[in-house]
Design a protein around this motif. Structure first.
Motif, PDB file in Angstrom:
ATOM      1  N   LEU A 360       0.802  -1.212   0.000  1.00 25.26           N
ATOM      2  CA  LEU A 360       0.000   0.000   0.000  1.00 25.26           C
ATOM      3  C   LEU A 360       0.838   1.266   0.000  1.00 25.26           C
ATOM      4  N   ARG A 361       2.061   1.205   0.525  1.00 25.36           N
ATOM      5  CA  ARG A 361       2.831   2.423   0.724  1.00 25.36           C
ATOM      6  C   ARG A 361       3.080   3.209  -0.560  1.00 25.36           C
ATOM      7  N   PRO A 362       3.438   2.558  -1.692  1.00 28.41           N
ATOM      8  CA  PRO A 362       3.672   3.364  -2.887  1.00 28.41           C
ATOM      9  C   PRO A 362       2.415   4.072  -3.386  1.00 28.41           C
ATOM     10  N   ALA A 363       1.246   3.508  -3.110  1.00 25.94           N
ATOM     11  CA  ALA A 363       0.003   4.078  -3.633  1.00 25.94           C
ATOM     12  C   ALA A 363      -0.651   5.053  -2.665  1.00 25.94           C
ATOM     13  N   ARG A 364      -0.230   5.077  -1.439  1.00 23.96           N
ATOM     14  CA  ARG A 364      -0.878   5.908  -0.433  1.00 23.96           C
ATOM     15  C   ARG A 364       0.162   6.717   0.331  1.00 23.96           C
ATOM     16  N   ARG A 365      -0.177   7.975   0.597  1.00 29.68           N
ATOM     17  CA  ARG A 365       0.662   8.824   1.431  1.00 29.68           C
ATOM     18  C   ARG A 365      -0.063   9.064   2.755  1.00 29.68           C
ATOM     19  N   ALA A 366       0.506   9.897   3.607  1.00 28.74           N
ATOM     20  CA  ALA A 366      -0.114  10.236   4.883  1.00 28.74           C
ATOM     21  C   ALA A 366      -0.514   8.974   5.640  1.00 28.74           C
ATOM     22  N   HIS A 367       0.441   8.078   5.812  1.00 22.83           N
ATOM     23  CA  HIS A 367       0.133   6.740   6.319  1.00 22.83           C
ATOM     24  C   HIS A 367      -0.511   6.753   7.700  1.00 22.83           C
ATOM     25  N   LEU A 368      -0.018   7.586   8.632  1.00 25.30           N
ATOM     26  CA  LEU A 368      -0.562   7.564   9.984  1.00 25.30           C
ATOM     27  C   LEU A 368      -2.001   8.067  10.038  1.00 25.30           C
ATOM     28  N   PRO A 369      -2.324   9.249   9.490  1.00 28.84           N
ATOM     29  CA  PRO A 369      -3.736   9.649   9.523  1.00 28.84           C
ATOM     30  C   PRO A 369      -4.652   8.694   8.762  1.00 28.84           C
ATOM     31  N   LEU A 370      -4.165   8.074   7.690  1.00 27.99           N
ATOM     32  CA  LEU A 370      -4.983   7.080   6.988  1.00 27.99           C
ATOM     33  C   LEU A 370      -5.229   5.878   7.884  1.00 27.99           C
ATOM     34  N   ARG A 371      -4.207   5.422   8.576  1.00 25.62           N
ATOM     35  CA  ARG A 371      -4.383   4.307   9.491  1.00 25.62           C
ATOM     36  C   ARG A 371      -5.386   4.662  10.579  1.00 25.62           C
ATOM     37  N   ASP A 372      -5.283   5.873  11.132  1.00 22.01           N
ATOM     38  CA  ASP A 372      -6.193   6.290  12.196  1.00 22.01           C
ATOM     39  C   ASP A 372      -7.630   6.397  11.691  1.00 22.01           C
ATOM     40  N   LEU A 373      -7.803   6.966  10.521  1.00 20.87           N
ATOM     41  CA  LEU A 373      -9.144   7.088   9.942  1.00 20.87           C
ATOM     42  C   LEU A 373      -9.730   5.715   9.640  1.00 20.87           C
ATOM     43  N   ALA A 374      -8.884   4.809   9.149  1.00 20.36           N
ATOM     44  CA  ALA A 374      -9.370   3.472   8.804  1.00 20.36           C
ATOM     45  C   ALA A 374      -9.725   2.664  10.044  1.00 20.36           C
ATOM     46  N   ARG A 375      -9.036   2.905  11.157  1.00 20.82           N
ATOM     47  CA  ARG A 375      -9.407   2.237  12.394  1.00 20.82           C
ATOM     48  C   ARG A 375     -10.854   2.571  12.759  1.00 20.82           C
ATOM     49  N   GLY A 376     -11.221   3.827  12.598  1.00 24.70           N
ATOM     50  CA  GLY A 376     -12.597   4.214  12.851  1.00 24.70           C
ATOM     51  C   GLY A 376     -13.565   3.553  11.895  1.00 24.70           C
ATOM     52  N   MET A 377     -13.163   3.410  10.646  1.00 24.64           N
ATOM     53  CA  MET A 377     -14.005   2.716   9.676  1.00 24.64           C
ATOM     54  C   MET A 377     -14.204   1.259  10.087  1.00 24.64           C
ATOM     55  N   ASP A 378     -13.155   0.625  10.605  1.00 27.14           N
ATOM     56  CA  ASP A 378     -13.240  -0.774  11.040  1.00 27.14           C
ATOM     57  C   ASP A 378     -14.256  -0.986  12.149  1.00 27.14           C
ATOM     58  N   ALA A 379     -14.345  -0.020  13.068  1.00 26.02           N
ATOM     59  CA  ALA A 379     -15.005  -0.270  14.350  1.00 26.02           C
ATOM     60  C   ALA A 379     -16.473   0.123  14.385  1.00 26.02           C
TER      61      ALA A 379
END
Length: 522
Positions: A360-379
């Motif tokens: 995913l890293r080459p296709a996505r930037r801002a890894h930490l905020p994306l991870r944080d936002l996606a955690r909310g999507m998961d839950a």
């Protein structure tokens, strides 16, 4: 075929085998929606764009926007160390279920600790069930004394970090990380590791001083109780006044509790664990002065600082080159400030290594905020509007309530739109984000908003963020107050350890009580 092992920080919704999952999700096992025994009605949970795949595309663009926004020109009114004290506190509220920390067969069945805010993050299950974390020294008290890591010459006497030993296997069993600690997450950066070391130090000092107890097990229990009380004193009297709006904190100190299921279940509310608590990443500075002996006292990039852990830089610890934090740079009047609350995560932290899978890293930037936002999507957290309706009555009669972002959709949408700006990448989702912002994003927008809009003026959480933070913390203290603050022996024992005034109410004072040369032998 061997299944692909994803890195611990990769949210489930970003895994290639879960990209077509429908939203909203239900909270995972061990978690729940706030104000509910289990999960809320589907209509009240955030659904994003309806599928994990489509929502992830939107969140990736939003994460880039959060990283690209210019930082606020002001700084937070509190020292930088409180960012890491808050991280340590969060570790003491719940277990992690990350596979890199706990192998799949050993992931705890319950994600929330059963003994919350009781320093289980350093004590583990105690000396009988987790003896590997104890055994410092060779006297009769050794089985009850927590193991710790020392520093070399030139470091303040008594300063401690997490223990590291070839004879103590880490929870994951990883040979490259000879960490001996009850919670491997406390090794995420040198500051939180040494915050853990400070409370390990406190326990060992208390164990030595409480010589009125003849039985070693009773002496251990008394020392642990003093350490727990001191920790909670710092959390509730020093940390929370810096994080919560004063009106919200006062209401909870006076007994307000709205998340009533918290008194009956160990499950944690995802609105805190998967959304609002992650807003602390906005407080991380782009650089830190660590100590006069690190980089000649000059600031280093935060990316370099978080690399300096037992797992990421084992040679430094094996060779005695571990960095000892100068506490005066993190707590007290001379400390460097944290960043303010704002919908921005600095790029050095946002794209630190190891936050997303290699694919995913080459296709996505801002890894930490994306991870944080996606955690909310998961839950599947509650929508902002649904969350606010549960607490609206608490603010009835407050002047100007119609302008508060939590309670007025129009003002909330305008505030979100201001953050999105004219970013073309976000144009397809502008309307949906203004109508239903992710809770993580809203918590930061509300925190940055003026106080007369229910915000925190960049100084602290706003009204809704403060409530979501206060609920699990006050519930945790309520659940064990009888065995800690209200224990009949605590006052005498605290005076024995700290003197007649008892436990210090502030982190800087606690450090001063534990680090001086007069307490060097522990």
């Amino acid at each position: 075929m061997t299944p692909h092992r994803y890195p611990s920080s990769l949210p489930e919704s970003l895994r290639t085998d879960a990209r077509d999952a429908a939203l909203p999700r239900q909270p995972p096992p061990g978690f729940r929606n706030m104000f509910h025994e289990h999960h809320a009605d589907e209509a009240d949970r955030w659904r994003g764009e309806g599928s994990a795949h489509d929502t992830e595309i939107m969140l990736a663009a939003l994460a880039e926007r959060m990283m690209a926004r210019p930082p606020a020109r002001r700084t937070a009114p509190f020292p930088a160390g409180y960012t890491y004290l808050a991280q340590f506190m969060a570790h003491d509220l719940q277990f992690s279920t990350d596979e890199r920390i706990y192998p799949p067969a050993a992931v705890p069945h319950v994600a929330l600790r059963k003994r919350r805010l009781t320093l289980e993050t350093i004590y583990g299950e105690g000396p009988e069930r987790d003896p590997q974390f104890y055994g410092a020294g060779d006297d009769a008290l050794a089985p009850y004394r927590l193991r710790f890591g020392r520093f070399g010459p030139g470091v303040a006497p008594g300063q401690r970090t997490l223990a590291r030993s070839a004879h103590c296997t880490s929870v994951s069993g990883a040979p490259e990380a000879p960490l001996c600690a009850a919670d491997a997450r406390n090794d995420e950066n040198p500051v939180v590791a040494q915050v853990a070391g400070l409370f390990i130090r406190l326990h060992n000092v208390a164990l030595r001083r409480l010589d009125r107890y003849g039985d070693p097990a009773e002496r251990f229990a008394a020392a642990r109780r003093v350490a727990q009380a001191a920790f909670r004193c710092v959390v509730f009297d020093d940390l929370l006044p810096r994080l919560l709006r004063p009106d919200v904190r006062l209401a909870y100190e006076r007994g307000r509790r709205r998340d009533l299921p918290a008194a009956r279940t160990d499950d944690v509310a995802v609105e805190f664990s998967h959304a609002v608590s992650r807003a602390g990443h906005a407080l991380v500075r782009p650089d830190y002065a660590v100590s006069p002996t690190v980089n000649s006292g000059h600031a280093i990039n935060v990316r370099e600082m978080i690399r300096h852990t037992s797992r990421r830089d084992p040679e430094a610890f094996a060779q005695g080159r571990a960095w000892a934090v100068d506490w005066s740079l993190f707590f007290g009047a001379r400390a460097q400030p944290a960043e303010p609350f704002a919908p921005h995560v600095n790029p050095f932290l946002a794209e630190a290594p190891g936050l997303l899978a290699d694919a995913l890293r080459p296709a996505r930037r801002a890894h930490l905020p994306l991870r944080d936002l996606a955690r909310g999507m998961d839950a599947g957290p509650l929508r902002v509007e649904a969350l606010a309706e549960h607490v609206r009555a608490d603010f009835a009669g407050v002047p100007g309530l119609h302008r508060w972002l939590a309670f007025d959709a129009s003002h909330r949408g305008s505030a979100v739109l201001e953050v999105l700006g004219e970013d073309r990448a976000l144009k397809p989702w502008r309307a949906s984000l203004c109508a239903e912002p992710p809770l993580y994003l809203f918590a930061l927008i509300e925190a940055a908003a003026p106080e007369d809009q229910g915000g925190g003026a960049g100084l602290r959480f706003g009204a809704l963020g403060s409530i979501v933070t206060a609920e699990p913390l006050y519930a945790a203290r309520d659940a064990s107050r009888e065995s800690v603050e209200d224990h009949p022996d605590l006052k005498v024992d605290a005076a024995t350890v700290f003197g007649p005034a008892g436990a210090p109410a502030g982190m800087a004072d606690l450090i001063e009580a534990l680090i001086p040369a007069r307490l060097a032998a522990s």
